[in-house]
Design a protein around this motif. Structure first.
Motif, PDB file in Angstrom:
ATOM      1  N   HIS A 288       1.155  -1.321  -0.226  1.00 42.66           N
ATOM      2  CA  HIS A 288      -0.199   0.038  -0.281  1.00 42.66           C
ATOM      3  C   HIS A 288       0.166   1.548   0.049  1.00 42.66           C
ATOM      4  O   HIS A 288       0.387   2.305  -1.003  1.00 42.66           O
ATOM      5  N   LEU A 289       1.928   1.260   0.821  1.00 41.71           N
ATOM      6  CA  LEU A 289       2.984   2.129   0.916  1.00 41.71           C
ATOM      7  C   LEU A 289       3.910   2.452  -0.206  1.00 41.71           C
ATOM      8  O   LEU A 289       3.344   3.856  -0.905  1.00 41.71           O
ATOM      9  N   ALA A 290       3.979   1.276  -1.154  1.00 36.41           N
ATOM     10  CA  ALA A 290       4.622   1.596  -2.491  1.00 36.41           C
ATOM     11  C   ALA A 290       3.519   2.195  -3.196  1.00 36.41           C
ATOM     12  O   ALA A 290       4.692   2.928  -4.398  1.00 36.41           O
ATOM     13  N   ARG A 291       2.340   1.967  -3.439  1.00 32.89           N
ATOM     14  CA  ARG A 291       1.623   2.119  -4.935  1.00 32.89           C
ATOM     15  C   ARG A 291       1.485   4.057  -4.077  1.00 32.89           C
ATOM     16  O   ARG A 291       1.571   4.171  -4.919  1.00 32.89           O
ATOM     17  N   ARG A 292       1.489   3.874  -2.802  1.00 30.97           N
ATOM     18  CA  ARG A 292       0.701   5.259  -2.423  1.00 30.97           C
ATOM     19  C   ARG A 292       2.238   6.703  -3.341  1.00 30.97           C
ATOM     20  O   ARG A 292       2.235   7.775  -3.353  1.00 30.97           O
ATOM     21  N   LEU A 293       3.258   6.079  -2.799  1.00 32.73           N
ATOM     22  CA  LEU A 293       4.809   6.491  -3.009  1.00 32.73           C
ATOM     23  C   LEU A 293       4.630   6.446  -4.462  1.00 32.73           C
ATOM     24  O   LEU A 293       4.912   8.244  -5.121  1.00 32.73           O
TER      25      LEU A 293
ATOM     26  N   PRO B 116       8.934  -3.861 -13.512  1.00 34.82           N
ATOM     27  CA  PRO B 116       8.391  -4.688 -12.135  1.00 34.82           C
ATOM     28  C   PRO B 116       9.670  -3.578 -11.672  1.00 34.82           C
ATOM     29  O   PRO B 116      10.404  -4.153 -10.402  1.00 34.82           O
ATOM     30  N   ASP B 117      10.963  -3.036 -12.028  1.00 36.16           N
ATOM     31  CA  ASP B 117      11.764  -1.966 -12.009  1.00 36.16           C
ATOM     32  C   ASP B 117      11.547  -0.802 -10.931  1.00 36.16           C
ATOM     33  O   ASP B 117      12.129  -0.792  -9.420  1.00 36.16           O
ATOM     34  N   LEU B 118      10.471  -0.270 -10.743  1.00 37.83           N
ATOM     35  CA  LEU B 118       9.950   0.682 -10.658  1.00 37.83           C
ATOM     36  C   LEU B 118       9.303   0.109  -9.030  1.00 37.83           C
ATOM     37  O   LEU B 118       9.190   0.457  -8.227  1.00 37.83           O
ATOM     38  N   ARG B 119       8.583  -0.707  -9.985  1.00 38.00           N
ATOM     39  CA  ARG B 119       8.061  -1.424  -8.652  1.00 38.00           C
ATOM     40  C   ARG B 119       8.570  -1.823  -7.175  1.00 38.00           C
ATOM     41  O   ARG B 119       8.561  -1.519  -6.128  1.00 38.00           O
ATOM     42  N   ARG B 120       9.470  -2.443  -8.100  1.00 39.50           N
ATOM     43  CA  ARG B 120      11.095  -3.137  -6.900  1.00 39.50           C
ATOM     44  C   ARG B 120      11.201  -2.224  -6.296  1.00 39.50           C
ATOM     45  O   ARG B 120      11.584  -2.417  -5.074  1.00 39.50           O
ATOM     46  N   ASP B 121      11.752  -0.961  -6.950  1.00 39.07           N
ATOM     47  CA  ASP B 121      12.210   0.110  -5.755  1.00 39.07           C
ATOM     48  C   ASP B 121      11.536   1.069  -5.041  1.00 39.07           C
ATOM     49  O   ASP B 121      11.806   1.421  -4.078  1.00 39.07           O
ATOM     50  N   TYR B 122      10.009   1.064  -5.280  1.00 43.81           N
ATOM     51  CA  TYR B 122       8.601   1.466  -4.866  1.00 43.81           C
ATOM     52  C   TYR B 122       8.691   0.916  -3.375  1.00 43.81           C
ATOM     53  O   TYR B 122       8.279   0.922  -2.100  1.00 43.81           O
ATOM     54  N   LEU B 123       9.218  -0.996  -3.755  1.00 43.51           N
ATOM     55  CA  LEU B 123       8.274  -1.591  -2.719  1.00 43.51           C
ATOM     56  C   LEU B 123       9.748  -1.150  -1.411  1.00 43.51           C
ATOM     57  O   LEU B 123       9.624  -1.775  -0.569  1.00 43.51           O
ATOM     58  N   GLY B 124      11.057  -1.225  -2.405  1.00 40.15           N
ATOM     59  CA  GLY B 124      12.261  -0.945  -1.372  1.00 40.15           C
ATOM     60  C   GLY B 124      12.442  -0.176  -0.349  1.00 40.15           C
ATOM     61  O   GLY B 124      12.660   0.102   0.881  1.00 40.15           O
ATOM     62  N   LEU B 125      11.568   1.025  -1.852  1.00 39.99           N
ATOM     63  CA  LEU B 125      11.933   1.831  -0.529  1.00 39.99           C
ATOM     64  C   LEU B 125      10.182   2.126   0.773  1.00 39.99           C
ATOM     65  O   LEU B 125      10.320   2.773   2.297  1.00 39.99           O
ATOM     66  N   ALA B 126       9.054   1.326   0.863  1.00 39.33           N
ATOM     67  CA  ALA B 126       8.543   1.098   0.950  1.00 39.33           C
ATOM     68  C   ALA B 126       8.718   0.154   2.996  1.00 39.33           C
ATOM     69  O   ALA B 126       9.033   1.092   4.156  1.00 39.33           O
ATOM     70  N   ARG B 127       9.770  -0.555   2.741  1.00 40.46           N
ATOM     71  CA  ARG B 127      10.157  -1.236   2.933  1.00 40.46           C
ATOM     72  C   ARG B 127      11.096  -0.660   4.285  1.00 40.46           C
ATOM     73  O   ARG B 127      11.436  -0.879   5.607  1.00 40.46           O
ATOM     74  N   GLU B 128      12.160  -0.092   3.711  1.00 47.70           N
ATOM     75  CA  GLU B 128      13.021   1.375   4.306  1.00 47.70           C
ATOM     76  C   GLU B 128      12.261   2.321   5.405  1.00 47.70           C
ATOM     77  O   GLU B 128      12.540   2.544   6.726  1.00 47.70           O
ATOM     78  N   THR B 129      11.402   2.557   4.632  1.00 50.38           N
ATOM     79  CA  THR B 129      10.446   3.677   5.816  1.00 50.38           C
ATOM     80  C   THR B 129       9.927   2.684   6.834  1.00 50.38           C
ATOM     81  O   THR B 129      10.561   3.297   7.924  1.00 50.38           O
ATOM     82  N   PHE B 130       9.365   1.692   6.874  1.00 53.02           N
ATOM     83  CA  PHE B 130       9.043   0.774   7.880  1.00 53.02           C
ATOM     84  C   PHE B 130      10.068   0.557   8.442  1.00 53.02           C
ATOM     85  O   PHE B 130       9.635   0.255  10.170  1.00 53.02           O
ATOM     86  N   ALA B 131      11.128  -0.075   8.450  1.00 50.20           N
ATOM     87  CA  ALA B 131      12.101   0.088   8.804  1.00 50.20           C
ATOM     88  C   ALA B 131      13.001   1.090   9.789  1.00 50.20           C
ATOM     89  O   ALA B 131      13.249   0.775  11.115  1.00 50.20           O
ATOM     90  N   VAL B 132      12.878   2.169   9.076  1.00 44.11           N
ATOM     91  CA  VAL B 132      13.187   3.398   9.508  1.00 44.11           C
ATOM     92  C   VAL B 132      12.012   3.826  10.928  1.00 44.11           C
ATOM     93  O   VAL B 132      12.282   4.367  12.202  1.00 44.11           O
ATOM     94  N   LEU B 133      10.522   3.643  10.839  1.00 37.68           N
ATOM     95  CA  LEU B 133       9.724   4.243  11.578  1.00 37.68           C
ATOM     96  C   LEU B 133       9.526   2.934  12.090  1.00 37.68           C
ATOM     97  O   LEU B 133       8.907   3.536  13.874  1.00 37.68           O
ATOM     98  N   GLY B 134      10.084   1.724  12.375  1.00 36.07           N
ATOM     99  CA  GLY B 134       9.990   0.877  13.413  1.00 36.07           C
ATOM    100  C   GLY B 134       8.466  -0.110  12.919  1.00 36.07           C
ATOM    101  O   GLY B 134       7.894  -0.872  13.885  1.00 36.07           O
TER     102      GLY B 134
END
Length: 92
Positions: free
Chosen positions: A7-12, A30-48
């Protein structure tokens, strides 16, 4: 991948102007999806991790996407049936 990450990756991607609608996520590179999913994972890692509200919002968004797909399929089937009925009336 969790629903909240998706959901976060789609919104970003949508906020950055890469997506026109929710269906364009499946059609996206697929590269775009992978990049945004990675960004979402990193965001959640930083936010807990996602909060309960974020998890619930993601689940509701997934449900809305599925209901929208179903509605569109039924609408397309209805239009096709109406077209077949019109053609059948003209030929008989």
């Amino acid at each position: 991948m969790t629903t909240a990450e998706d959901h976060l990756a789609r919104r970003l991607a949508h906020n950055d102007g890469w997506l026109i609608d929710d269906d364009s996520w499946e059609r996206a590179n697929p590269d775009l999806r992978r990049d945004y999913l990675g960004l979402a994972r990193e965001t959640f890692a930083v936010l807990g991790g996602p909060t309960d509200a974020q998890r619930e919002a993601a689940a509701l968004a997934a449900e809305v996407r599925e209901l929208t797909r179903q509605r569109d399929r039924y609408r397309d089937a209805w239009h096709a049936a109406c077209g077949r009925a019109r053609r059948a009336r003209r030929t008989s």
